[in-house]
Design a protein around this motif. Sequence first.
Motif, PDB file in Angstrom:
ATOM      1  N   ILE A 169       9.842  12.085   3.240  1.00  8.08           N
ATOM      2  CA  ILE A 169       8.386  11.936   3.352  1.00  8.08           C
ATOM      3  C   ILE A 169       7.931  10.648   2.692  1.00  8.08           C
ATOM      4  O   ILE A 169       7.059   9.939   3.217  1.00  8.08           O
ATOM      5  N   TYR A 170       8.523  10.303   1.530  1.00  6.97           N
ATOM      6  CA  TYR A 170       8.176   9.035   0.879  1.00  6.97           C
ATOM      7  C   TYR A 170       8.465   7.856   1.801  1.00  6.97           C
ATOM      8  O   TYR A 170       7.654   6.920   1.906  1.00  6.97           O
ATOM      9  N   ARG A 171       9.629   7.889   2.449  1.00  7.13           N
ATOM     10  CA  ARG A 171       9.997   6.792   3.357  1.00  7.13           C
ATOM     11  C   ARG A 171       9.018   6.695   4.520  1.00  7.13           C
ATOM     12  O   ARG A 171       8.641   5.591   4.949  1.00  7.13           O
ATOM     13  N   GLN A 172       8.595   7.846   5.034  1.00  4.54           N
ATOM     14  CA  GLN A 172       7.638   7.849   6.143  1.00  4.54           C
ATOM     15  C   GLN A 172       6.302   7.247   5.723  1.00  4.54           C
ATOM     16  O   GLN A 172       5.715   6.436   6.447  1.00  4.54           O
ATOM     17  N   ILE A 173       5.827   7.608   4.534  1.00  2.00           N
ATOM     18  CA  ILE A 173       4.551   7.084   4.039  1.00  2.00           C
ATOM     19  C   ILE A 173       4.658   5.586   3.795  1.00  2.00           C
ATOM     20  O   ILE A 173       3.741   4.819   4.125  1.00  2.00           O
ATOM     21  N   ALA A 174       5.781   5.140   3.213  1.00  8.07           N
ATOM     22  CA  ALA A 174       5.986   3.714   2.969  1.00  8.07           C
ATOM     23  C   ALA A 174       5.983   2.936   4.289  1.00  8.07           C
ATOM     24  O   ALA A 174       5.360   1.863   4.396  1.00  8.07           O
ATOM     25  N   TYR A 175       6.645   3.487   5.299  1.00  5.93           N
ATOM     26  CA  TYR A 175       6.690   2.830   6.614  1.00  5.93           C
ATOM     27  C   TYR A 175       5.286   2.720   7.210  1.00  5.93           C
ATOM     28  O   TYR A 175       4.894   1.660   7.719  1.00  5.93           O
ATOM     29  N   GLU A 176       4.529   3.813   7.137  1.00  6.04           N
ATOM     30  CA  GLU A 176       3.165   3.805   7.680  1.00  6.04           C
ATOM     31  C   GLU A 176       2.277   2.792   6.955  1.00  6.04           C
ATOM     32  O   GLU A 176       1.491   2.079   7.580  1.00  6.04           O
ATOM     33  N   GLU A 177       2.420   2.737   5.623  1.00  6.13           N
ATOM     34  CA  GLU A 177       1.602   1.794   4.852  1.00  6.13           C
ATOM     35  C   GLU A 177       1.996   0.354   5.149  1.00  6.13           C
ATOM     36  O   GLU A 177       1.138  -0.528   5.262  1.00  6.13           O
ATOM     37  N   ASN A 178       3.284   0.096   5.306  1.00  3.52           N
ATOM     38  CA  ASN A 178       3.739  -1.261   5.625  1.00  3.52           C
ATOM     39  C   ASN A 178       3.234  -1.711   6.994  1.00  3.52           C
ATOM     40  O   ASN A 178       2.882  -2.874   7.187  1.00  3.52           O
ATOM     41  N   CYS A 179       3.180  -0.765   7.929  1.00  3.07           N
ATOM     42  CA  CYS A 179       2.717  -1.102   9.281  1.00  3.07           C
ATOM     43  C   CYS A 179       1.213  -1.373   9.326  1.00  3.07           C
ATOM     44  O   CYS A 179       0.759  -2.291  10.007  1.00  3.07           O
ATOM     45  N   THR A 180       0.441  -0.571   8.605  1.00  9.49           N
ATOM     46  CA  THR A 180      -1.024  -0.690   8.682  1.00  9.49           C
ATOM     47  C   THR A 180      -1.592  -1.751   7.745  1.00  9.49           C
ATOM     48  O   THR A 180      -2.613  -2.357   8.035  1.00  9.49           O
ATOM     49  N   LYS A 181      -0.916  -1.974   6.606  1.00  5.06           N
ATOM     50  CA  LYS A 181      -1.461  -2.905   5.606  1.00  5.06           C
ATOM     51  C   LYS A 181      -0.630  -4.169   5.449  1.00  5.06           C
ATOM     52  O   LYS A 181      -0.930  -5.020   4.610  1.00  5.06           O
ATOM     53  N   ASN A 182       0.427  -4.281   6.247  1.00  2.26           N
ATOM     54  CA  ASN A 182       1.314  -5.456   6.203  1.00  2.26           C
ATOM     55  C   ASN A 182       1.861  -5.674   4.794  1.00  2.26           C
ATOM     56  O   ASN A 182       1.871  -6.797   4.259  1.00  2.26           O
ATOM     57  N   THR A 183       2.313  -4.577   4.160  1.00  2.00           N
ATOM     58  CA  THR A 183       2.903  -4.645   2.826  1.00  2.00           C
ATOM     59  C   THR A 183       4.410  -4.503   2.928  1.00  2.00           C
ATOM     60  O   THR A 183       4.963  -4.394   4.028  1.00  2.00           O
ATOM     61  N   ILE A 198       6.329  -2.249   0.634  1.00  2.00           N
ATOM     62  CA  ILE A 198       6.685  -1.264  -0.375  1.00  2.00           C
ATOM     63  C   ILE A 198       7.803  -0.365   0.148  1.00  2.00           C
ATOM     64  O   ILE A 198       8.070  -0.315   1.353  1.00  2.00           O
ATOM     65  N   ASN A 199       8.454   0.339  -0.767  1.00  3.01           N
ATOM     66  CA  ASN A 199       9.519   1.262  -0.369  1.00  3.01           C
ATOM     67  C   ASN A 199       9.223   2.670  -0.879  1.00  3.01           C
ATOM     68  O   ASN A 199       8.208   2.909  -1.540  1.00  3.01           O
ATOM     69  N   ALA A 200      10.110   3.588  -0.559  1.00  2.00           N
ATOM     70  CA  ALA A 200       9.909   4.989  -0.936  1.00  2.00           C
ATOM     71  C   ALA A 200       9.820   5.155  -2.452  1.00  2.00           C
ATOM     72  O   ALA A 200       9.083   6.008  -2.951  1.00  2.00           O
TER      73      ALA A 200
END
Length: 291
Positions: free
Chosen positions: A197-211, A213-215
């Motif tokens: 779940i952490y990895r999924q959230i990190a992926y979503e945040e990187n896609c939407t905010k162009n960051t 971050i990792n899990a």
Amino acid sequence: MANTFLIIDDDINIRKMLKHLIIKNNLGKVLEELDSGEHATEEIIFYNPDIVLIDFLLPIKDGIEIITSTRSLGYKGKFIMISQVEDEHMIAKAYENGIVFFIDKPINMIEALNVIKGVCHNIDLEKSVNLIKNAVFNIEKSQNVTSSPSIYDQIINILTDIGILGESGSKDLVNVIEKVISFKKNNFSSSYQLQDIYRQIAYEENCTKNTHINARTIEQRIRRTILKALENIAALGNDDDYNSKFIEYSTRLFDLKQVKQEIKHINNPREDRGKINIKKFIEGIISKLNF
């Protein structure tokens, strides 16, 4: 339907105490009591109880061995571990094998009652969701029924209650809880992994905010937020151990022993801080939700 229990402990007084607690509070039916781990796996598989209350240290076969063997045979019920073990490695091993809830020895009746109630509530919710997820939810959606607060609003209310809504990791925490609930709805008999779940959230945040971050970053933000919740609850208990929020959340979201350690730290900063378990915290919140 009432939940069913199996109690495994070599101390007859503890077995009697837990059975009395279950019956007195109408939590369900005790199917069997065992005083050792010798035939525990076979008995659990035979009776298939909703909840097994199991001692960490048992004659012949210990609690971890029993949990591992019953899981390998397909048992899907919940384990609540009864323990006076303080070795962090052994406790970590218990968590790795699927234990989310602990009842510490010597047993505190309020703690035990809250833990068992929380697990029962969680089971009832899972059973209800499994039965109605394809019917009632679609009907309510089509009819725009708003009979109770949304899951999101309920989570926000709890985070407000324990004073962490404004923390930087609170949004991540809400996101994780919502994803765990979604997983439970669609995977009734499977267990989830927080790292996924952490990895999924990190992926979503990187896609939407162009960051980038990792899990690990997500986990650290959530851990800091939960530590703040522990501090807040401990502060309430330090001022008044009959405080309703302290009684409600100290055992539902944390191990009571760790809350007491945090209180020691508040009174003497040289003392170690209390420790948290993220999965227990999340399961505790979910057990309080209505969905």
